[in-house]
Design a protein around this motif. Structure first.
Motif, PDB file in Angstrom:
ATOM      1  N   PRO A 266      -5.391  -2.275   4.031  1.00  0.00           N
ATOM      2  CA  PRO A 266      -4.650  -1.150   4.158  1.00  0.00           C
ATOM      3  C   PRO A 266      -4.090  -1.096   2.634  1.00  0.00           C
ATOM      4  CG  PRO A 266      -3.593  -2.466   5.620  1.00  0.00           C
ATOM      5  CD  PRO A 266      -4.968  -3.206   5.337  1.00  0.00           C
ATOM      6  N   THR A 267      -4.058   0.172   2.162  1.00  0.00           N
ATOM      7  CA  THR A 267      -3.423   0.339   0.646  1.00  0.00           C
ATOM      8  C   THR A 267      -1.895   0.845   1.028  1.00  0.00           C
ATOM      9  OG1 THR A 267      -4.386   2.545   0.860  1.00  0.00           O
ATOM     10  CG2 THR A 267      -5.498   0.815  -0.494  1.00  0.00           C
ATOM     11  N   ASP A 268      -1.751   1.411   2.099  1.00  0.00           N
ATOM     12  CA  ASP A 268      -0.140   1.720   2.358  1.00  0.00           C
ATOM     13  C   ASP A 268       0.156   1.389   3.935  1.00  0.00           C
ATOM     14  OD1 ASP A 268      -1.964   3.760   3.762  1.00  0.00           O
ATOM     15  OD2 ASP A 268      -0.805   5.429   3.554  1.00  0.00           O
ATOM     16  N   ASP A 278      13.542   4.053  17.807  1.00  0.00           N
ATOM     17  CA  ASP A 278      14.558   4.584  17.031  1.00  0.00           C
ATOM     18  C   ASP A 278      14.769   4.028  15.635  1.00  0.00           C
ATOM     19  OD1 ASP A 278      15.580   2.322  18.012  1.00  0.00           O
ATOM     20  OD2 ASP A 278      17.482   3.087  18.326  1.00  0.00           O
ATOM     21  N   ALA A 279      13.608   3.351  15.044  1.00  0.00           N
ATOM     22  CA  ALA A 279      13.967   2.820  13.725  1.00  0.00           C
ATOM     23  C   ALA A 279      13.626   4.095  12.731  1.00  0.00           C
ATOM     24  CB  ALA A 279      12.881   1.685  13.618  1.00  0.00           C
ATOM     25  N   GLU A 280      14.312   3.628  11.559  1.00  0.00           N
ATOM     26  CA  GLU A 280      13.904   4.609  10.326  1.00  0.00           C
ATOM     27  C   GLU A 280      12.737   4.044   9.824  1.00  0.00           C
ATOM     28  OE1 GLU A 280      17.096   5.368   7.574  1.00  0.00           O
ATOM     29  OE2 GLU A 280      18.355   4.331   8.935  1.00  0.00           O
ATOM     30  N   THR A 281      11.892   5.072   9.218  1.00  0.00           N
ATOM     31  CA  THR A 281      10.684   4.646   8.706  1.00  0.00           C
ATOM     32  C   THR A 281      10.440   5.187   7.224  1.00  0.00           C
ATOM     33  OG1 THR A 281       9.308   6.274   9.696  1.00  0.00           O
ATOM     34  CG2 THR A 281       9.524   4.149  10.910  1.00  0.00           C
ATOM     35  N   VAL A 282       9.549   4.301   6.637  1.00  0.00           N
ATOM     36  CA  VAL A 282       9.230   4.822   5.212  1.00  0.00           C
ATOM     37  C   VAL A 282       7.719   4.449   4.717  1.00  0.00           C
ATOM     38  CG1 VAL A 282       9.488   4.175   2.763  1.00  0.00           C
ATOM     39  CG2 VAL A 282      11.342   4.370   4.279  1.00  0.00           C
ATOM     40  N   ILE A 283       6.988   5.145   4.257  1.00  0.00           N
ATOM     41  CA  ILE A 283       5.598   4.884   4.135  1.00  0.00           C
ATOM     42  C   ILE A 283       5.555   4.154   2.386  1.00  0.00           C
ATOM     43  CG2 ILE A 283       3.073   5.688   3.492  1.00  0.00           C
ATOM     44  CD1 ILE A 283       3.927   7.951   5.510  1.00  0.00           C
ATOM     45  N   THR A 284       4.917   3.026   2.424  1.00  0.00           N
ATOM     46  CA  THR A 284       5.092   2.363   1.140  1.00  0.00           C
ATOM     47  C   THR A 284       3.611   1.814   0.983  1.00  0.00           C
ATOM     48  OG1 THR A 284       6.196   0.975  -0.198  1.00  0.00           O
ATOM     49  CG2 THR A 284       5.888   0.209   1.860  1.00  0.00           C
ATOM     50  N   GLY A 285       3.464   1.345  -0.361  1.00  0.00           N
ATOM     51  CA  GLY A 285       2.280   0.851  -0.765  1.00  0.00           C
ATOM     52  C   GLY A 285       1.952  -0.739  -0.109  1.00  0.00           C
ATOM     53  N   ALA A 286       0.737  -1.182   0.218  1.00  0.00           N
ATOM     54  CA  ALA A 286       0.876  -2.392   0.825  1.00  0.00           C
ATOM     55  C   ALA A 286       1.409  -3.446  -0.142  1.00  0.00           C
ATOM     56  CB  ALA A 286      -0.774  -2.531   1.331  1.00  0.00           C
ATOM     57  N   ASP A 287       1.312  -3.165  -1.534  1.00  0.00           N
ATOM     58  CA  ASP A 287       1.961  -4.232  -2.191  1.00  0.00           C
ATOM     59  C   ASP A 287       3.269  -4.105  -2.454  1.00  0.00           C
ATOM     60  OD1 ASP A 287       1.766  -1.943  -3.535  1.00  0.00           O
ATOM     61  OD2 ASP A 287       0.506  -2.701  -5.403  1.00  0.00           O
ATOM     62  N   ASP A 302       2.476  -0.443  11.262  1.00  0.00           N
ATOM     63  CA  ASP A 302       1.391   0.304  11.388  1.00  0.00           C
ATOM     64  C   ASP A 302       0.830   0.501   9.898  1.00  0.00           C
ATOM     65  OD1 ASP A 302      -0.703   1.624  12.404  1.00  0.00           O
ATOM     66  OD2 ASP A 302       0.462   3.478  12.751  1.00  0.00           O
ATOM     67  N   ILE A 303      -0.482   0.444   9.772  1.00  0.00           N
ATOM     68  CA  ILE A 303      -1.292   0.903   8.823  1.00  0.00           C
ATOM     69  C   ILE A 303      -0.542   2.511   8.155  1.00  0.00           C
ATOM     70  CG2 ILE A 303      -3.018  -0.674   8.754  1.00  0.00           C
ATOM     71  CD1 ILE A 303      -4.896   1.698   9.633  1.00  0.00           C
ATOM     72  N   GLY A 304      -0.696   2.677   7.058  1.00  0.00           N
ATOM     73  CA  GLY A 304      -0.328   4.035   6.709  1.00  0.00           C
ATOM     74  C   GLY A 304      -1.200   5.141   6.885  1.00  0.00           C
ATOM     75  N   PRO A 305      -0.988   6.322   6.619  1.00  0.00           N
ATOM     76  CA  PRO A 305      -1.864   7.597   6.675  1.00  0.00           C
ATOM     77  C   PRO A 305      -3.163   7.490   5.805  1.00  0.00           C
ATOM     78  CG  PRO A 305       0.265   8.287   5.836  1.00  0.00           C
ATOM     79  CD  PRO A 305       0.518   6.903   6.270  1.00  0.00           C
ATOM     80  N   GLU A 306      -2.832   7.012   4.366  1.00  0.00           N
ATOM     81  CA  GLU A 306      -3.905   6.925   3.591  1.00  0.00           C
ATOM     82  C   GLU A 306      -4.862   5.823   3.986  1.00  0.00           C
ATOM     83  OE1 GLU A 306      -3.021   6.650  -0.749  1.00  0.00           O
ATOM     84  OE2 GLU A 306      -3.659   4.775  -0.448  1.00  0.00           O
ATOM     85  N   SER A 307      -4.326   4.957   4.405  1.00  0.00           N
ATOM     86  CA  SER A 307      -5.315   3.915   5.007  1.00  0.00           C
ATOM     87  C   SER A 307      -6.016   4.278   6.223  1.00  0.00           C
ATOM     88  CB  SER A 307      -4.375   2.510   5.441  1.00  0.00           C
ATOM     89  OG  SER A 307      -3.749   2.222   4.291  1.00  0.00           O
ATOM     90  N   ALA A 336       1.661   4.553  16.208  1.00  0.00           N
ATOM     91  CA  ALA A 336       0.276   4.639  16.703  1.00  0.00           C
ATOM     92  C   ALA A 336      -0.727   5.489  16.059  1.00  0.00           C
ATOM     93  CB  ALA A 336       0.485   5.272  18.016  1.00  0.00           C
ATOM     94  N   GLY A 337      -0.271   6.238  14.717  1.00  0.00           N
ATOM     95  CA  GLY A 337      -1.019   6.802  14.133  1.00  0.00           C
ATOM     96  C   GLY A 337      -2.418   5.816  13.573  1.00  0.00           C
ATOM     97  N   GLY A 338      -2.339   4.660  13.029  1.00  0.00           N
ATOM     98  CA  GLY A 338      -3.324   4.037  12.527  1.00  0.00           C
ATOM     99  C   GLY A 338      -4.415   3.606  13.590  1.00  0.00           C
TER     100      GLY A 338
END
Ligand code: 3PG
Ligand code: MG
Length: 343
Positions: A266-268, A278-287, A302-307, A336-338
């Motif tokens: 995955p790239t994100d 109830d966690a806060e979440t952020v999408i970030t680069g895999a690196d 989870d893997i991000g939406p781009e991945s 669950a998106g990935g």
């Protein structure tokens, strides 16, 4: 492993069958009976053939001692409903109750023994201890049937040692998997894509080993991805990481390169402040997993939406797909998106 259909007559034979009745429970209520339902065809076949059927399974990961939270009794009750016949339950695994219940079985009768993992021998690292426990189980039967698909890869007494102590056969679940696995290793229609997820690299290494020479593309997600990212030198925050598997992963990446297998990571990543709905979440680069407001305490769940989109597109172009394991913590909607995108 031999097939059940090779057995001439099962009438009156005592058959011990290793199932995977490891269902999720809320108290004593089964929230998903899928694994019990999946176990029915082989058990039903044995019943119809007139065998005396002794069902064994684990549930959860109790500590080698009885723990009421992990009793198999609810699963035994559900099995009885699904089979439409009484299923006897023994509240121990190799004790006097189990002995009595097994002894009392009529032809076509079914008993479930209490959770294998209430006994330290089941998952012991010591081969002698496992063999000891397996020999006690072996006393209950003339034949062994292996049908616990979720555990066939485990070196545990009821899976590994027991199969050596009795004439052993593959149940229908295992037979089907073996057929699929054979077709995939001999004649996959290409492009052939393998998607691997789930939490542990160490659980999947055997699968990778087996499949790698034949695959065109290998997509990696789930908790195990962080060991891959770490192997590439990325920081993974507080995500699942099997440090001891990093050299193994490096070796696989090298082998994949030599074999011309494209490994897609995955790239994100969806990084969470903690584990939970109830966690806060952020999408970030895999690196850049540690470069979120959560820093080194961020958890990739989870893997991000781009991945997810990229994985889905690779899968759409594939002619054969083998998928094992979720991409993220799919039990929680946010993560669950990935897994949904791959499905
Ligand atoms: C599973 O849920 O993956 C199987 O039942 C195996 O359980 P285990 O991972 O505790 O061995
Ligand atoms: Mg598992």
């Amino acid at each position: 492993m031999r097939k059940l259909s090779e057995i001439q007559s099962l009438v009156g034979k005592r058959v011990i069958i290793r199932c995977d009745l490891n269902v999720p429970l809320a108290g004593t209520r089964i929230t998903d009976d899928g694994r019990i339902v999946a176990s029915v065809p082989t058990i039903k076949y044995l019943v119809d053939q007139g065998a005396k059927v002794v069902v064994i399974s684990h549930l959860g990961r109790p500590d080698g001692a009885p723990d009421a939270n992990y009793s198999l009794e609810p699963a035994a009750i559900r099995l009885g409903e699904l089979l439409g016949q009484p299923v006897f339950f023994a509240s121990d695994t190799i004790g006097s109750e189990a002995k009595g219940v097994v002894k009392a079985l009529d032809n076509g009768g079914v008993a479930v023994l209490e959770n294998l993992r209430f006994n330290p021998g089941e998952t012991s690292k010591d081969e002698i201890e496992r063999r000891d426990f397996a020999s006690k189980l072996a006393e209950f039967a003339d034949l062994f049937v292996s049908d616990g698909f979720g555990v066939v890869h485990r070196k545990q007494a009821s899976v590994y040692e027991l199969a050596q102590l009795l004439p052993s056969y593959a149940g229908f679940l295992i037979e089907k998997e073996l057929e699929v696995a054979t077709a995939l290793t001999t004649s996959p229609v290409r492009p052939y894509v393998v998607v691997l997820g789930g939490s542990k690299v160490s659980d999947k290494i055997g699968v990778i080993d087996h499949l790698l020479p034949n695959v065109n593309k290998l997509l990696i997600g789930g908790g195990m991805v962080f060991t891959f990212l770490a192997a590439l030198g990325h920081k993974v925050g507080s995500s699942l990481l099997e440090t001891d598997q990093i050299p193994v992963v490096r070796e696989y990446l090298e082998r994949a390169k030599q074999l011309g297998v494209e490994v897609v990571l995955p790239t994100d990543i969806i990084v969470a402040s903690k584990f939970g709905a109830d966690a806060e979440t952020v999408i970030t680069g895999a690196d850049a997993i540690e470069e979120t407001p959560f820093g080194a305490s961020g958890l990739g769940l989870d893997i991000g939406p781009e991945s997810a989109e990229q994985f889905a597109s690779v899968i759409r172009e594939a002619k054969t797909v083998f998928w094992n394991g979720p991409m993220g913590v799919f039990e929680i909607e946010k993560f669950a998106g990935g897994t949904k995108a791959v499905a």
